[in-house]
Motif scaffolding. Structure first.
Motif: not given
Lengths: 320, 285
Positions: B12-27, B215-220
């Motif tokens: 379930l948390v992984g789904g959120l990680y996936a969404l975050m990573a989609l934005g980063l990896s698209l750019i 909160m953001g830097s670790v999420l980056t």
């Protein structure tokens, strides 16, 4: 100006700068001495980053790992083994070199962003290791023996900086320096021209680790208390890079100039507007990168005419 | 049973990680920029939802708003700032986005203070049970929305004219330009989409966890780890990577200790980079 004249001019500038630096503790108040010691430390860190990031073109985003490891090595050697300070420093330098070689062999195979972030990962992982180890006392940190001798720390930092710059200057005139620049410009071409790229890259990384590690060791004894969070902070890596870029990447003296100027700006700001200090730092980073990506040294060298056109030309070159 | 529970939490948390990573990896994939300010965008998304929630708007309603706002911010930043250095050496763009991160996070700290805040909806406490397994409702909702957004992005990239322009630009800049793509706008839209994904992820994050300006830097870093583990160049990469990281983190914290999940994510990163630099799915590039 002929090349010969310029050499003399530079030599003169170096001698004067050194003389001022050596006399400084005798005339400065303790506040300024403290400040100068920090500026010297950042000059060492920026210059050491410059060896691998500037000359070799491998933008490490984890060089703070050497700083932190150096700080902890000196701290552990002094408190757990009762070693004298200098032995601690030697240990820091040596361990960081060995670590740089071990980590460099796999990581330096990566290129571009992958290298940048892998090194970032190494630094973050190292912090977690230090937090979880017993000998480093985890999150509580280590308290070092207290000593009141600001002049000593100043001279240790100064000595290390001089050594760093001397070694950098020395290798830029040698096979090693040309090899590193060749790797930066085109690694495949360098390899096919007979440069042993792996060995050269690892040597550059090890030198970078050596100097940053010693700076870390001096820093640990100077502030007498270290914790994993601050000494492995990614902000330190960013500062190293920003200072190098601000002064001039891939030049001997650029990172030192950048470190001193940014430290002065940052100190003035924190005296007046503490709250917005970090915000302003972000702004300085953005502006200097957009308008002077080659650093102040490029302006000072006088190779290109300076003025508004200089900034616009920089922008025109990189935009799309 | 315990292991199944841990695995479900991880997914379930992984789904959120996936969404975050989609934005980063698209750019990253399209214009070879790693957006260090990605986590700051996530934070802005989270705060958008928080302030609207204070004003009485449900997080699920404010999600599209934060997506839109962050799209706009991303679009403008790329068009008028990042475009200026887009062809410089790679650490220049890295540093520029790092500068942005410092700027945004510190402004947020000044304006909103460093206080920890929460979005506590009326349904925050409810959960669904299957036999011995219990799953918090909001996590399931967040997971489903994350996957829907990922699917929408996939359709946008694969089935629309805009998506084709983005893919063309990422494959060959010059050729895309020659065939009439406005590269500068395409880049801006791509960056906007990445930032919008970050904003949406931030909204979902604020429903599950407390939020602060820092909160953001670790999420980056996590987004980055996920992109690398999954592999660049495919849409499925970040999704697989996100789920893998979520599960791996939950298992380490359940079986080894709560201080280890960060170590495991960076260990995974370094191991993947060394053994399979192209990621698990190993896309092109």
């Amino acid at each position: 100006m002929s090349a010969n004249n310029r050499t003399w001019l530079r030599l003169g500038a170096v001698v004067i700068a050194l003389a001022i630096a050596v006399i400084f503790p005798f005339v400065a108040k303790s506040y300024y001495l403290q400040f100068a010691t920090d500026a010297l430390m950042f000059a060492i860190l920026a210059s050491s980053w410059n060896i691998v990031g500037g000359y070799t073109g491998y933008p490490s985003f984890g060089n703070v790992v050497f700083f932190g490891l150096g700080a902890y090595t000196t701290a552990v050697l002094m408190t757990k083994a009762g070693a004298p300070f200098v032995v601690g420093l030697l240990g820091s330098g040596l361990l960081c070199m060995v670590f740089a070689v071990l980590i460099g062999l796999p990581v330096l195979r990566l290129r571009g962003h992958y290298f940048a972030i892998a090194t970032l990962g190494v630094a973050e992982a190292m912090r977690e290791v230090v937090i979880n180890l017993d000998i480093t006392e985890g999150n509580t940190g280590i308290v070092l023996p207290l000593i009141r001798n600001p002049e000593m720390f100043y001279y240790f930092m100064l000595g290390t900086l001089v050594l760093t710059l001397a070694v950098t200057f020395w290798f830029t005139r040698r096979r090693l320096g040309y090899g590193l620049v060749a790797i930066r410009e085109d690694e495949d071409a360098a390899a096919s021209a007979g440069v042993d790229t792996t060995r050269y890259k690892v040597i550059a990384f090890a030198l970078s680790g050596l100097f940053a590690g010693i700076a870390g060791g001096i820093h640990a004894y100077k502030i007498t208390f270290i914790e994993p969070g601050p000494v492995f902070s990614v902000e330190i890596t960013v500062q190293m890079i920003v200072m190098s870029v601000f002064g001039g990447v891939g030049t001997v003296i650029g990172p030192t100039i950048g470190a001193f100027l940014l430290e002065i700006i940052s100190e003035l700001l924190s005296n007046y507007i503490l709250l917005l200090h970090a915000t302003f730092f972000g702004l300085v980073v953005i502006l200097s990168i957009v308008f002077t990506p080659r650093g102040l040294v490029d302006i000072l060298s006088g190779r290109r005419p300076f003025g508004l056109g200089y900034f616009l030309e920089n922008v025109r070159e990189h935009r799309i | 049973m315990f292991a199944t529970q841990v695995a479900i939490n991880g997914l379930l948390v992984g789904g959120l990680y996936a969404l975050m990573a989609l934005g980063l990896s698209l750019i990253w994939g399209v214009m070879d920029v790693i957006n260090i300010a990605h986590g700051a965008f996530i934070m802005l998304g989270a705060y958008t939802t928080y302030w609207l929630f204070k004003a009485g708007v449900d997080p699920l309603v404010s999600l599209p708003i934060s997506l839109g706002l962050l799209f706009l911010l991303g679009f403008l930043l790329q068009k008028y700032l990042i475009n200026l250095v887009i062809r410089a050496e790679l650490f220049i763009t890295l540093l520029l986005t790092f500068g942005l991160e410092i700027l945004i996070v510190n402004l947020a700290r000044v304006v909103w203070t460093a206080n920890v805040r929460r979005v506590a909806t009326s349904y925050s406490g409810s959960s669904i049970s299957f036999g011995e397994l219990t799953v918090p409702l909001v996590r399931v909702v967040a997971f489903v929305i994350a996957l829907i957004l990922a699917g929408a992005l996939f359709l946008l990239l694969e089935r629309t004219r805009l998506g084709r322009a983005i893919r063309a630009t990422s494959q060959d800049l010059l050729a895309a330009r020659l065939t009439g793509t406005n590269v500068s706008n395409t880049y801006a839209i791509t960056f906007g989409l990445g930032a919008g994904m970050a904003g949406a992820a931030g909204s979902l994050w604020s429903m599950l966890f407390p939020i602060t300006p820092t909160m953001g830097s670790v999420l980056t870093l996590k987004s980055f780890v996920v992109s690398v583990i999954g592999g660049l160049g495919t849409m499925a990469g970040p999704v697989v990577g996100g789920l893998v990281l979520g599960v791996a983190e939950n298992f380490t914290s359940a079986y080894i200790g709560p201080t280890f999940p960060n170590l495991i994510s960076f260990a995974l990163l370094v191991i993947t980079l060394v053994l399979r630099p192209r990621g698990i799915l190993g896309g092109r590039r």
